[in-house]
Scaffold this motif. Structure first.
Motif, PDB file in Angstrom:
ATOM      1  N   LEU A   8       0.839  -1.189   0.000  1.00 54.18           N
ATOM      2  CA  LEU A   8       0.000   0.000   0.000  1.00 54.18           C
ATOM      3  C   LEU A   8       0.882   1.251   0.000  1.00 54.18           C
ATOM      4  CD1 LEU A   8      -2.949  -0.850   2.403  1.00 54.18           C
ATOM      5  CD2 LEU A   8      -2.642  -1.380  -0.010  1.00 54.18           C
ATOM      6  N   PRO A   9       0.480   2.298  -0.748  1.00 58.99           N
ATOM      7  CA  PRO A   9       1.335   3.484  -0.929  1.00 58.99           C
ATOM      8  C   PRO A   9       1.210   4.471   0.228  1.00 58.99           C
ATOM      9  CG  PRO A   9      -0.643   3.739  -2.226  1.00 58.99           C
ATOM     10  CD  PRO A   9      -0.753   2.390  -1.563  1.00 58.99           C
ATOM     11  N   THR A  10       1.607   4.036   1.413  1.00 62.31           N
ATOM     12  CA  THR A  10       1.398   4.834   2.622  1.00 62.31           C
ATOM     13  C   THR A  10       2.685   5.444   3.176  1.00 62.31           C
ATOM     14  OG1 THR A  10       1.636   2.854   4.008  1.00 62.31           O
ATOM     15  CG2 THR A  10      -0.598   3.445   3.292  1.00 62.31           C
ATOM     16  N   GLY A  44      11.362   4.901   3.887  1.00 61.19           N
ATOM     17  CA  GLY A  44      10.893   3.527   4.002  1.00 61.19           C
ATOM     18  C   GLY A  44      10.139   2.993   2.806  1.00 61.19           C
ATOM     19  N   GLY A  45       9.579   3.874   1.970  1.00 60.83           N
ATOM     20  CA  GLY A  45       8.821   3.390   0.821  1.00 60.83           C
ATOM     21  C   GLY A  45       9.677   2.595  -0.155  1.00 60.83           C
ATOM     22  N   ARG A  46      10.791   3.170  -0.558  1.00 58.63           N
ATOM     23  CA  ARG A  46      11.685   2.489  -1.502  1.00 58.63           C
ATOM     24  C   ARG A  46      12.159   1.155  -0.928  1.00 58.63           C
ATOM     25  NH1 ARG A  46      17.296   2.280  -2.532  1.00 58.63           N
ATOM     26  NH2 ARG A  46      17.808   2.193  -4.773  1.00 58.63           N
ATOM     27  N   ASP A  47      12.505   1.139   0.352  1.00 63.06           N
ATOM     28  CA  ASP A  47      13.011  -0.086   0.971  1.00 63.06           C
ATOM     29  C   ASP A  47      11.975  -1.205   0.947  1.00 63.06           C
ATOM     30  OD1 ASP A  47      15.374   1.229   1.498  1.00 63.06           O
ATOM     31  OD2 ASP A  47      14.841   1.718   3.570  1.00 63.06           O
ATOM     32  N   THR A  48      10.697  -0.851   1.067  1.00 64.63           N
ATOM     33  CA  THR A  48       9.645  -1.860   1.059  1.00 64.63           C
ATOM     34  C   THR A  48       9.572  -2.577  -0.286  1.00 64.63           C
ATOM     35  OG1 THR A  48       8.377  -0.533   2.642  1.00 64.63           O
ATOM     36  CG2 THR A  48       7.196  -2.259   1.469  1.00 64.63           C
ATOM     37  N   VAL A  69      -0.461 -11.558  -1.157  1.00 65.96           N
ATOM     38  CA  VAL A  69      -0.569 -11.221   0.253  1.00 65.96           C
ATOM     39  C   VAL A  69      -0.146  -9.769   0.460  1.00 65.96           C
ATOM     40  CG1 VAL A  69      -0.176 -13.592   1.022  1.00 65.96           C
ATOM     41  CG2 VAL A  69       1.781 -12.066   0.739  1.00 65.96           C
ATOM     42  N   HIS A  70      -0.722  -9.128   1.455  1.00 63.62           N
ATOM     43  CA  HIS A  70      -0.393  -7.736   1.755  1.00 63.62           C
ATOM     44  C   HIS A  70       0.884  -7.643   2.580  1.00 63.62           C
ATOM     45  CE1 HIS A  70      -4.637  -7.284   0.659  1.00 63.62           C
ATOM     46  NE2 HIS A  70      -4.368  -6.003   0.439  1.00 63.62           N
ATOM     47  N   ALA A  71       1.750  -6.728   2.198  1.00 64.76           N
ATOM     48  CA  ALA A  71       2.903  -6.429   3.042  1.00 64.76           C
ATOM     49  C   ALA A  71       2.389  -5.882   4.369  1.00 64.76           C
ATOM     50  CB  ALA A  71       3.809  -5.412   2.355  1.00 64.76           C
ATOM     51  N   PRO A  72       3.005  -6.269   5.485  1.00 72.43           N
ATOM     52  CA  PRO A  72       2.477  -5.887   6.802  1.00 72.43           C
ATOM     53  C   PRO A  72       2.430  -4.379   7.021  1.00 72.43           C
ATOM     54  CG  PRO A  72       4.106  -7.651   6.995  1.00 72.43           C
ATOM     55  CD  PRO A  72       4.172  -7.165   5.587  1.00 72.43           C
ATOM     56  N   GLY A  94      -1.010  -1.753  13.008  1.00 75.69           N
ATOM     57  CA  GLY A  94      -2.180  -0.964  13.357  1.00 75.69           C
ATOM     58  C   GLY A  94      -3.287  -0.984  12.340  1.00 75.69           C
ATOM     59  N   SER A  95      -3.253  -1.931  11.416  1.00 74.75           N
ATOM     60  CA  SER A  95      -4.276  -2.020  10.380  1.00 74.75           C
ATOM     61  C   SER A  95      -4.756  -3.452  10.262  1.00 74.75           C
ATOM     62  CB  SER A  95      -3.716  -1.560   9.027  1.00 74.75           C
ATOM     63  OG  SER A  95      -2.899  -2.570   8.460  1.00 74.75           O
ATOM     64  N   MET A  96      -5.729  -3.673   9.380  1.00 74.19           N
ATOM     65  CA  MET A  96      -6.205  -5.031   9.129  1.00 74.19           C
ATOM     66  C   MET A  96      -5.126  -5.895   8.486  1.00 74.19           C
ATOM     67  SD  MET A  96      -8.706  -4.233   5.865  1.00 74.19           S
ATOM     68  CE  MET A  96      -9.162  -5.941   5.562  1.00 74.19           C
ATOM     69  N   PHE A  97      -4.034  -5.275   8.045  1.00 80.11           N
ATOM     70  CA  PHE A  97      -2.939  -6.012   7.424  1.00 80.11           C
ATOM     71  C   PHE A  97      -1.725  -6.132   8.353  1.00 80.11           C
ATOM     72  CE2 PHE A  97      -5.084  -3.763   3.786  1.00 80.11           C
ATOM     73  CZ  PHE A  97      -5.844  -4.862   3.409  1.00 80.11           C
ATOM     74  N   ALA A  98      -1.955  -5.974   9.640  1.00 80.34           N
ATOM     75  CA  ALA A  98      -0.870  -6.158  10.602  1.00 80.34           C
ATOM     76  C   ALA A  98      -0.480  -7.635  10.647  1.00 80.34           C
ATOM     77  CB  ALA A  98      -1.311  -5.686  11.981  1.00 80.34           C
ATOM     78  N   THR A  99       0.791  -7.909  10.413  1.00 76.46           N
ATOM     79  CA  THR A  99       1.319  -9.272  10.371  1.00 76.46           C
ATOM     80  C   THR A  99       2.717  -9.266  10.962  1.00 76.46           C
ATOM     81  OG1 THR A  99       0.091  -9.708   8.321  1.00 76.46           O
ATOM     82  CG2 THR A  99       1.871 -11.223   8.850  1.00 76.46           C
ATOM     83  N   ASP A 100       3.073 -10.340  11.617  1.00 77.41           N
ATOM     84  CA  ASP A 100       4.441 -10.483  12.121  1.00 77.41           C
ATOM     85  C   ASP A 100       5.414 -10.429  10.937  1.00 77.41           C
ATOM     86  OD1 ASP A 100       6.954 -11.942  12.837  1.00 77.41           O
ATOM     87  OD2 ASP A 100       5.956 -12.146  14.771  1.00 77.41           O
TER      88      ASP A 100
END
Length: 297
Positions: free
Chosen positions: A8-10, A16-20, A269-272, A275-281
Motif C-alpha cells: 500500500l502506498p502509505t 521507508g517506501g523504496r526499501d519496502t 498477500v499484503h505487506a504488513p 495498526g491495520s487489518m494487514f498487521a502481520t508479524d
C-alpha cells in the motif's frame, strides 16, 4: 504457482517506501502490486497515501526483475486516454514488467472525490464494459478515435506503444457475469477477493466453496466466449476472506495448497502494516515469502 504481494502506498519514498519495494524483490515475490486509489478506508483515510502510477514508476526504476502493477485500477477517477499514456510510459520505464489490474471500483472515497455523485452498481458495470475495450485499443493501436456513452477519444496517439506486445497483460477483477465476460475477452488474468459477504460471518469452508463457485462461473463464461479458461491466470488477493493465512508459515502453506488445487495460479498477500487489518508479524511474512512455495512443491 506464484506468490505475490501488495504494497500500500502509505510511506514516503525516501522514508521507508523504496526499501519496502526493494525488500519485496529481495524476498523473491513474483510481483508487487499497489492499490490505485485516491484514498482508502480507515485507518488509511486520514494518513499518508500516495499515487499509484508515480509510486510504480519509482519502483520500476529501483527494481530489476519483479513484475509490478495495480490491483486494481478503476474508472472511478480514471479516463482511458490519459491512463493509456501513463501506462505506456510506465511499461517503458519498467522494461516491460507491468500488469494492469482493473475492476469496476466501488462506493468508497474515490467514487465522489471528483465532485460527482457515486455511481450505482449498474453504471459502474456499464462504464467498465466501455473502459476496458477502449483501453485495449489505446494500448495496441497507434491512433484511436472513439465516441461512446461515457468516454471519447479523438486521434489519441500512443506511439511507440507498450514494450510488451501486443500490450501489457490485463488482470480483470470481477465476480459477476458481465465482468467475467470482460476477463474472458480482454484479460490475461482474472482477480477475486472472494465473497465479501463471508468476511465477518463466514467460515474458511464457506469461502472455499464460494471461490469454487466463482471459478465454475468463470469457466462457463470463457466457454461461452469461445476461450479456453485454462489460458487465464486466476489471482486470489488475500485479506478479505475468513481465513487467516498469515498467522504462521504452516497456516499459509495449508491455505495456499488448498487454493492452488482449486485452480488459482497466483496468491497475493499484503505487506504488513502495523495498526491495520494487514498487521502481520514481519518475520512470519518473510518466512512465507522465502519458504512457503518450496514446501508446496
Amino acid at each position: 504457482m506464484r506468490l505475490s504481494t501488495v504494497i500500500l502506498p502509505t510511506r514516503r519514498w525516501h522514508d521507508g517506501g523504496r526499501d519496502t519495494w526493494l525488500r519485496a524483490e529481495r524476498l523473491g515475490f513474483h510481483a508487487a502490486y499497489t492499490y490505485d486509489h485516491l484514498s482508502w478506508r480507515v485507518p488509511f483515510r486520514d494518513g499518508p497515501w500516495f499515487g499509484a502510477i508515480p509510486t510504480l514508476t519509482a519502483a520500476a526504476a529501483a527494481t530489476e526483475r519483479m513484475r509490478l502493477g495495480t490491483l486494481v485500477t478503476s474508472p472511478n477517477f480514471r479516463h482511458p486516454v490519459t491512463l493509456a499514456k501513463e501506462l505506456v510510459s510506465l511499461d517503458d520505464i519498467s522494461g516491460g514488467r507491468i500488469t494492469l489490474g482493473i475492476g469496476a471500483g466501488g462506493n468508497g472515497y474515490d467514487a465522489t472525490a471528483l465532485g460527482q455523485e457515486a455511481w450505482a452498481p449498474r453504471e459502474r458495470a456499464d462504464r467498465l464494459a466501455e473502459f476496458v475495450p477502449l483501453l485495449d485499443r489505446l494500448l495496441t493501436e497507434a491512433s484511436v478515435t472513439y465516441e461512446g456513452a461515457f468516454y471519447s477519444a479523438g486521434e489519441a496517439r500512443n506511439t511507440p506503444g507498450c514494450v510488451q506486445r501486443p500490450r501489457m497483460p490485463f488482470a480483470v477483477a470481477a465476480t459477476g457475469p458481465r465482468g467475467m465476460r470482460l476477463a474472458a475477452r480482454h484479460g490475461q488474468a482474472w482477480v477475486t477477493t472472494g465473497d465479501p459477504k463471508l468476511f465477518e460471518t463466514g467460515t474458511p469452508a464457506d469461502s472455499y466453496e464460494a471461490l469454487r463457485g466463482q471459478l465454475g462461473k468463470l469457466g462457463k463464461v470463457c466457454a461461452e466466449a469461445g476461450r479456453d479458461g485454462d489460458e487465464l491466470d486466476k489471482v486470489l488477493l488475500t485479506g478479505f476472506t475468513p481465513d487467516r493465512p498469515l498467522e504462521s508459515v504452516d497456516a499459509f502453506v495449508d491455505f495456499a495448497g488448498r487454493h492452488f488445487e482449486l485452480g488459482f495460479t497466483e496468491i497475493v498477500v499484503h505487506a504488513p502494516i502495523a495498526g491495520s487489518m494487514f498487521a502481520t508479524d514481519e518475520r512470519v511474512f518473510e518466512r512465507i515469502a522465502t519458504e512457503a512455495l518450496a514446501q508446496l512443491r
